[in-house]
Design a protein around this motif. Structure first.
Motif, short mmCIF file in Angstrom:
data_model
loop_
_atom_site.label_atom_id
_atom_site.label_comp_id
_atom_site.label_asym_id
_atom_site.label_seq_id
_atom_site.Cartn_x
_atom_site.Cartn_y
_atom_site.Cartn_z
N MET A 1 0.82 -1.22 -0.10
CA MET A 1 -0.09 0.12 0.08
C MET A 1 1.02 1.22 -0.06
SD MET A 1 -2.59 -1.16 3.16
CE MET A 1 -3.80 0.11 2.79
N ARG A 2 0.63 2.25 -0.92
CA ARG A 2 1.36 3.26 -1.01
C ARG A 2 0.48 4.44 -0.28
NH1 ARG A 2 4.33 3.99 -6.74
NH2 ARG A 2 5.62 1.89 -6.58
N PHE A 3 1.27 5.44 0.64
CA PHE A 3 0.90 6.44 1.31
C PHE A 3 1.74 7.69 0.88
CE2 PHE A 3 -0.67 2.49 3.45
CZ PHE A 3 -1.96 3.20 3.88
N MET A 4 1.13 8.76 1.02
CA MET A 4 1.96 10.24 0.78
C MET A 4 1.70 10.78 2.09
SD MET A 4 1.71 13.26 -1.66
CE MET A 4 2.66 12.34 -2.92
N LEU A 5 2.89 10.88 2.93
CA LEU A 5 2.87 11.94 4.08
C LEU A 5 3.05 13.15 3.78
CD1 LEU A 5 3.30 8.70 4.63
CD2 LEU A 5 4.56 9.22 6.63
N MET A 6 2.24 14.14 4.03
CA MET A 6 2.72 15.36 3.65
C MET A 6 3.00 16.33 5.01
SD MET A 6 -0.26 15.78 0.62
CE MET A 6 -1.51 14.59 1.45
N GLN A 7 4.14 17.23 4.82
CA GLN A 7 4.59 17.74 6.21
C GLN A 7 4.32 19.28 5.72
OE1 GLN A 7 8.27 16.55 7.48
NE2 GLN A 7 8.33 18.47 8.84
N THR A 8 3.45 19.99 6.82
CA THR A 8 3.27 21.30 6.57
C THR A 8 4.19 22.04 7.53
OG1 THR A 8 1.46 21.35 8.19
CG2 THR A 8 0.93 21.11 5.73
N TYR A 9 4.54 23.48 7.13
CA TYR A 9 4.87 24.20 8.11
C TYR A 9 4.13 25.09 8.52
CZ TYR A 9 9.63 22.23 7.42
OH TYR A 9 10.62 21.45 7.60
N GLY A 10 3.86 25.58 9.49
CA GLY A 10 2.94 26.49 9.97
C GLY A 10 2.65 26.48 11.49
N PRO A 11 1.50 26.66 12.14
CA PRO A 11 1.22 26.51 13.46
C PRO A 11 1.38 25.04 13.78
CG PRO A 11 -0.27 27.75 12.67
CD PRO A 11 0.58 27.38 11.45
N THR A 12 2.18 24.64 14.83
CA THR A 12 2.32 23.32 15.28
C THR A 12 1.92 23.19 16.81
OG1 THR A 12 4.69 23.53 16.13
CG2 THR A 12 4.28 23.00 13.87
N ALA A 13 1.79 22.00 17.41
CA ALA A 13 1.20 21.69 18.55
C ALA A 13 2.28 22.27 19.54
CB ALA A 13 1.26 20.47 19.16
N SER A 14 3.55 22.37 19.31
CA SER A 14 4.59 22.77 20.10
C SER A 14 4.83 24.36 20.09
CB SER A 14 5.97 22.16 19.74
OG SER A 14 6.51 22.56 18.77
N ASP A 15 4.22 24.92 19.29
CA ASP A 15 4.24 26.55 18.82
C ASP A 15 5.55 26.84 18.31
OD1 ASP A 15 1.69 27.18 19.13
OD2 ASP A 15 1.98 27.31 21.32
N ALA A 16 6.30 25.94 17.77
CA ALA A 16 7.59 26.19 17.47
C ALA A 16 7.64 27.23 16.24
CB ALA A 16 8.37 24.73 16.74
N PRO A 17 8.60 28.15 16.02
CA PRO A 17 8.84 29.06 15.04
C PRO A 17 9.10 28.35 13.74
CG PRO A 17 10.62 29.34 16.25
CD PRO A 17 9.68 28.27 17.07
N PRO A 18 8.97 29.18 12.58
CA PRO A 18 9.53 28.40 11.40
C PRO A 18 10.96 28.00 11.58
CG PRO A 18 8.35 30.54 10.95
CD PRO A 18 8.38 30.44 12.34
N ILE A 19 11.33 27.11 10.53
CA ILE A 19 12.57 26.70 10.75
C ILE A 19 13.79 27.81 10.23
CG2 ILE A 19 12.60 25.82 8.22
CD1 ILE A 19 14.28 23.38 9.40
N THR A 20 13.17 28.74 9.52
CA THR A 20 13.98 29.97 9.25
C THR A 20 14.21 30.99 10.18
OG1 THR A 20 12.07 31.14 8.51
CG2 THR A 20 13.05 30.10 6.84
N GLN A 21 13.70 30.60 11.41
CA GLN A 21 14.06 31.30 12.77
C GLN A 21 14.77 30.60 13.69
OE1 GLN A 21 10.33 33.04 14.11
NE2 GLN A 21 9.87 33.93 12.13
N TRP A 22 15.22 29.50 13.34
CA TRP A 22 16.01 28.37 14.41
C TRP A 22 17.45 28.87 14.10
CZ3 TRP A 22 13.88 22.72 13.16
CH2 TRP A 22 12.50 22.67 13.27
N THR A 23 17.98 28.37 15.13
CA THR A 23 19.73 28.49 14.97
C THR A 23 20.17 27.55 14.03
OG1 THR A 23 20.22 26.84 16.79
CG2 THR A 23 19.91 29.03 17.67
N ALA A 24 21.30 27.75 13.49
CA ALA A 24 21.74 26.68 12.61
C ALA A 24 22.01 25.36 13.19
CB ALA A 24 23.25 27.49 11.98
N ALA A 25 22.22 25.22 14.13
CA ALA A 25 22.39 23.84 14.89
C ALA A 25 21.19 23.18 14.70
CB ALA A 25 23.03 23.89 16.16
N GLU A 26 19.97 23.97 15.41
CA GLU A 26 18.95 23.14 15.35
C GLU A 26 18.39 22.98 14.01
OE1 GLU A 26 17.06 26.04 19.14
OE2 GLU A 26 16.92 26.68 17.02
#
Length: 133
Positions: free
Chosen positions: A1-26
């Motif tokens: 069975m084939r499945f597509m797992l689509m990942q969105t960026y936006g509001p998350t349950a952890s309230d993490a900011p967008p990856i563009t605002q993370w440190t380089a190490a993160e």
């Protein structure tokens, strides 16, 4: 069975900011996690494809009447969520697809905490035979 797992960026349950605002190490830890997961899935024969997508600022929308295509910038969604990438997997069951989606959702984010990204899981359907239409 084939499945597509689509990942969105936006509001998350952890309230993490967008990856563009993370440190380089993160950001590097997050990307390394994704690459290692892809390698494990490939070794198991479950990974068909995995890609990240450029942001909507570089997207184009094409519509056509069969003669002259109209190309516009966008899309510029009114929501803060956007499709960031996907994995296409071939697994034995829905349960395995959901298990992989849970791993993706728990990828490390700021401070190493799970980002809790929403992962949409959809089964890939085959086209019906033309005599079935």
């Amino acid at each position: 069975m084939r499945f597509m797992l689509m990942q969105t960026y936006g509001p998350t349950a952890s309230d993490a900011p967008p990856i563009t605002q993370w440190t380089a190490a993160e950001a590097q830890a997050h990307i390394a996690f994704q690459q290692e997961l892809n390698e494990r899935l490939a070794e198991l024969g479950e990974l068909i494809d995995a890609v990240g997508l450029a942001g909507p600022e570089s997207a184009r929308v094409v519509t056509s009447d069969g003669r002259t295509p109209v190309i516009t910038d966008g899309p510029f969604p009114e929501t803060k969520e956007l499709l960031a990438g996907y994995r296409l997997v071939d697994v034995d069951s829905w349960d395995r697809a959901l298990e992989i989606a849970a791993l993706v959702s728990a990828a490390p984010g700021p401070g190493g905490a799970p980002v809790q990204a929403p992962i949409e899981v959809r089964q890939v359907m085959g086209a019906p035979a033309t005599d079935e239409l």
